[in-house]
Design a protein around this motif. Structure first.
Motif, PDB file in Angstrom:
ATOM      1  N   LEU A   8       0.810  -1.222   0.000  1.00  0.00           N
ATOM      2  CA  LEU A   8       0.000   0.000   0.000  1.00  0.00           C
ATOM      3  C   LEU A   8       0.839   1.266   0.000  1.00  0.00           C
ATOM      4  O   LEU A   8       1.762   1.408   0.797  1.00  0.00           O
ATOM      5  N   ALA A   9       0.502   2.188  -0.904  1.00  0.00           N
ATOM      6  CA  ALA A   9       1.012   3.566  -0.851  1.00  0.00           C
ATOM      7  C   ALA A   9      -0.161   4.429  -0.423  1.00  0.00           C
ATOM      8  O   ALA A   9      -1.081   4.693  -1.210  1.00  0.00           O
ATOM      9  N   ALA A  10      -0.173   4.848   0.826  1.00  0.00           N
ATOM     10  CA  ALA A  10      -1.360   5.454   1.427  1.00  0.00           C
ATOM     11  C   ALA A  10      -1.581   6.894   0.971  1.00  0.00           C
ATOM     12  O   ALA A  10      -0.665   7.719   0.997  1.00  0.00           O
ATOM     13  N   THR A  11      -2.824   7.186   0.585  1.00  0.00           N
ATOM     14  CA  THR A  11      -3.173   8.555   0.187  1.00  0.00           C
ATOM     15  C   THR A  11      -3.277   9.495   1.381  1.00  0.00           C
ATOM     16  O   THR A  11      -3.157  10.715   1.217  1.00  0.00           O
ATOM     17  N   ASP A  12      -3.527   8.942   2.559  1.00  0.00           N
ATOM     18  CA  ASP A  12      -3.652   9.775   3.758  1.00  0.00           C
ATOM     19  C   ASP A  12      -3.137   9.012   4.973  1.00  0.00           C
ATOM     20  O   ASP A  12      -3.561   7.875   5.231  1.00  0.00           O
ATOM     21  N   TYR A  13      -2.241   9.625   5.702  1.00  0.00           N
ATOM     22  CA  TYR A  13      -1.577   8.981   6.835  1.00  0.00           C
ATOM     23  C   TYR A  13      -2.564   8.601   7.938  1.00  0.00           C
ATOM     24  O   TYR A  13      -2.514   7.491   8.470  1.00  0.00           O
ATOM     25  N   LYS A  14      -3.489   9.489   8.280  1.00  0.00           N
ATOM     26  CA  LYS A  14      -4.427   9.263   9.378  1.00  0.00           C
ATOM     27  C   LYS A  14      -5.684   8.511   8.943  1.00  0.00           C
ATOM     28  O   LYS A  14      -6.150   7.595   9.617  1.00  0.00           O
ATOM     29  N   LEU A  68      -6.347   6.400   6.671  1.00  0.00           N
ATOM     30  CA  LEU A  68      -6.233   4.983   6.315  1.00  0.00           C
ATOM     31  C   LEU A  68      -5.840   4.106   7.496  1.00  0.00           C
ATOM     32  O   LEU A  68      -5.580   2.911   7.331  1.00  0.00           O
ATOM     33  N   ARG A  69      -5.811   4.676   8.676  1.00  0.00           N
ATOM     34  CA  ARG A  69      -5.416   3.922   9.871  1.00  0.00           C
ATOM     35  C   ARG A  69      -6.333   2.713  10.093  1.00  0.00           C
ATOM     36  O   ARG A  69      -5.867   1.585  10.272  1.00  0.00           O
ATOM     37  N   GLU A  70      -7.644   2.940  10.070  1.00  0.00           N
ATOM     38  CA  GLU A  70      -8.596   1.867  10.371  1.00  0.00           C
ATOM     39  C   GLU A  70      -8.513   0.736   9.349  1.00  0.00           C
ATOM     40  O   GLU A  70      -8.427  -0.442   9.717  1.00  0.00           O
ATOM     41  N   VAL A  71      -8.514   1.084   8.067  1.00  0.00           N
ATOM     42  CA  VAL A  71      -8.493   0.039   7.047  1.00  0.00           C
ATOM     43  C   VAL A  71      -7.137  -0.669   6.993  1.00  0.00           C
ATOM     44  O   VAL A  71      -7.056  -1.862   6.691  1.00  0.00           O
ATOM     45  N   VAL A 131       1.291   4.784   6.722  1.00  0.00           N
ATOM     46  CA  VAL A 131      -0.049   4.854   7.295  1.00  0.00           C
ATOM     47  C   VAL A 131       0.079   4.733   8.808  1.00  0.00           C
ATOM     48  O   VAL A 131       0.970   4.042   9.313  1.00  0.00           O
ATOM     49  N   ASP A 132      -0.773   5.413   9.527  1.00  0.00           N
ATOM     50  CA  ASP A 132      -0.675   5.511  10.984  1.00  0.00           C
ATOM     51  C   ASP A 132      -1.303   4.300  11.674  1.00  0.00           C
ATOM     52  O   ASP A 132      -2.442   4.342  12.135  1.00  0.00           O
ATOM     53  N   TYR A 191       1.562  18.801  -2.403  1.00  0.00           N
ATOM     54  CA  TYR A 191       0.602  18.194  -3.328  1.00  0.00           C
ATOM     55  C   TYR A 191      -0.718  17.836  -2.680  1.00  0.00           C
ATOM     56  O   TYR A 191      -1.719  18.514  -2.912  1.00  0.00           O
ATOM     57  N   VAL A 192      -0.772  16.800  -1.831  1.00  0.00           N
ATOM     58  CA  VAL A 192      -2.043  16.415  -1.217  1.00  0.00           C
ATOM     59  C   VAL A 192      -1.920  16.516   0.293  1.00  0.00           C
ATOM     60  O   VAL A 192      -1.078  15.861   0.898  1.00  0.00           O
ATOM     61  N   TYR A 193      -2.761  17.318   0.896  1.00  0.00           N
ATOM     62  CA  TYR A 193      -2.721  17.507   2.345  1.00  0.00           C
ATOM     63  C   TYR A 193      -3.020  16.190   3.063  1.00  0.00           C
ATOM     64  O   TYR A 193      -3.953  15.478   2.736  1.00  0.00           O
ATOM     65  N   GLY A 194      -2.176  15.845   4.037  1.00  0.00           N
ATOM     66  CA  GLY A 194      -2.409  14.657   4.855  1.00  0.00           C
ATOM     67  C   GLY A 194      -1.619  13.438   4.441  1.00  0.00           C
ATOM     68  O   GLY A 194      -1.576  12.452   5.179  1.00  0.00           O
ATOM     69  N   THR A 195      -0.993  13.474   3.264  1.00  0.00           N
ATOM     70  CA  THR A 195      -0.145  12.353   2.846  1.00  0.00           C
ATOM     71  C   THR A 195       1.166  12.398   3.615  1.00  0.00           C
ATOM     72  O   THR A 195       1.757  13.478   3.772  1.00  0.00           O
TER      73      THR A 195
END
Length: 331
Positions: free
Chosen positions: A103-109, A111-114, A132-133, A171-175
């Protein structure tokens, strides 16, 4: 001599056992030959203008899949901002019970649950490029983004004589990569009292057109800006186009992350000054190999730095760097 007659029911039973045994043998044989399946879910699986990074990651994954005789399912949302779509793709993959998910996560926080769901379903999780967190120990394969950003920041400070106004475009906030690159860059530049690092951060949201428009916005709002940092390939392309159009190549220093043919061309023409080049092929290749090794319990999870190189006009044409810059021609 007395003849023994085998009852018909016993004959039928024996025949049924033979058929069942044959079917079981075929089933075991098929199961033994079944290839491991690894899902590689990246931030964007759709090729887009000026952005080759994930295509090169896929090239590396395909080579590893051939070497290891593994089936790789390469997927991702159309755009890096589509976090919910990536979460859906991960959950769909979980239902198919693959050997591993890379996985290359789009969002650090977000995607935590999944991410935790992957592990709780007994599926090996490997992260590449962006973290991912999650609390569970797992392998991460990618660039040391904070370290690389610090390196380019020090280079920039010397290029502008340690003074002047500097802007940051991400680029994308949260990555996680976005967070780390900006943090490393800002940490270094705040050490220079005569460098005015603008507090605001502009975001391209995965669009070259937005990066282009944001660059013009920066220069309109802060006309004395003497340098711009672009945190990824799309940012760098958009910044480069705006600087060229405005005729500011001798007035604004441009540094940042990633490369493609357009970026290389702008280094040659002096519009872009320095870039950090990552190794996306290595991320894809090592991501699949690590997934198989961890799933087979051949090693323990670890952090693997795939490395990065600083490139400018002075070392642009070395054979080693040409291979990095033009991966499609050399892999």
């Amino acid at each position: 001599m007395k003849k023994y007659i085998v009852p018909l029911s016993i004959c039928i039973l024996l025949a049924m056992l033979l058929i069942i045994g044959f079917d079981l043998a075929k089933s075991f044989k098929h199961h033994a030959k079944k290839k491991p399946v690894v899902y590689m879910i990246v931030k964007s699986s759709k090729p887009s203008e000026g952005f080759e990074f994930w295509e090169i990651v896929k090239m590396g994954a395909d080579v590893a899949a051939t070497e290891l005789d593994v089936d790789v399912v390469f997927t991702g949302p159309e755009n890096e901002t589509q976090v919910d779509e990536q979460i859906k793709l991960i959950r769909d993959a979980i239902k198919r019970k693959p050997t591993a998910i890379v996985l290359a996560a789009t969002d650090y926080k977000k995607l935590r649950e999944v991410g935790q769901e992957v592990i709780s379903n007994g599926i090996t999780l490997i992260t590449i490029d962006s973290q991912v967190d999650i609390d569970t120990n797992h392998s991460f394969i990618g660039t040391n983004n904070i370290g690389a950003a610090k390196t380019i920041a020090k280079e920039l400070a010397n290029m502008i004589d340690k003074k002047g106004r500097v802007a940051v475009m991400s680029y994308v906030y949260g990555t996680s990569t976005s967070i780390e690159r900006e943090a490393g860059f800002r940490e270094v530049l705040k050490e220079y009292p005569n460098i005015d690092l603008i507090k605001e951060t502009w975001y391209s949201n995965g669009s070259i057109d937005i990066a282009y428009e944001k660059t013009k916005e920066i220069l309109e709002k802060y006309p004395d800006t003497i340098a711009i940092f672009g945190a990824n390939e799309i940012c760098m392309v958009g910044i480069g186009r705006a600087i060229e159009e405005l005729g500011l190549k001798d007035k604004v220093v441009v540094v940042g992350f990633d490369s493609n043919e357009e970026i290389v061309s702008r280094i040659e023409s002096g519009i872009i000054d320095k870039i950090v080049v990552q190794k996306p092929f290595n991320m894809g290749y090592q991501g699949i190999k690590e997934a198989v090794r961890i799933a087979n319990r051949e090693k323990k999870p670890e952090v693997i730095d795939t490395g990065a190189i600083l490139i400018d006009k002075n070392n642009l044409y070395t054979p080693e760097n040409q291979k990095l810059l033009f991966s499609f021609e050399n892999k």
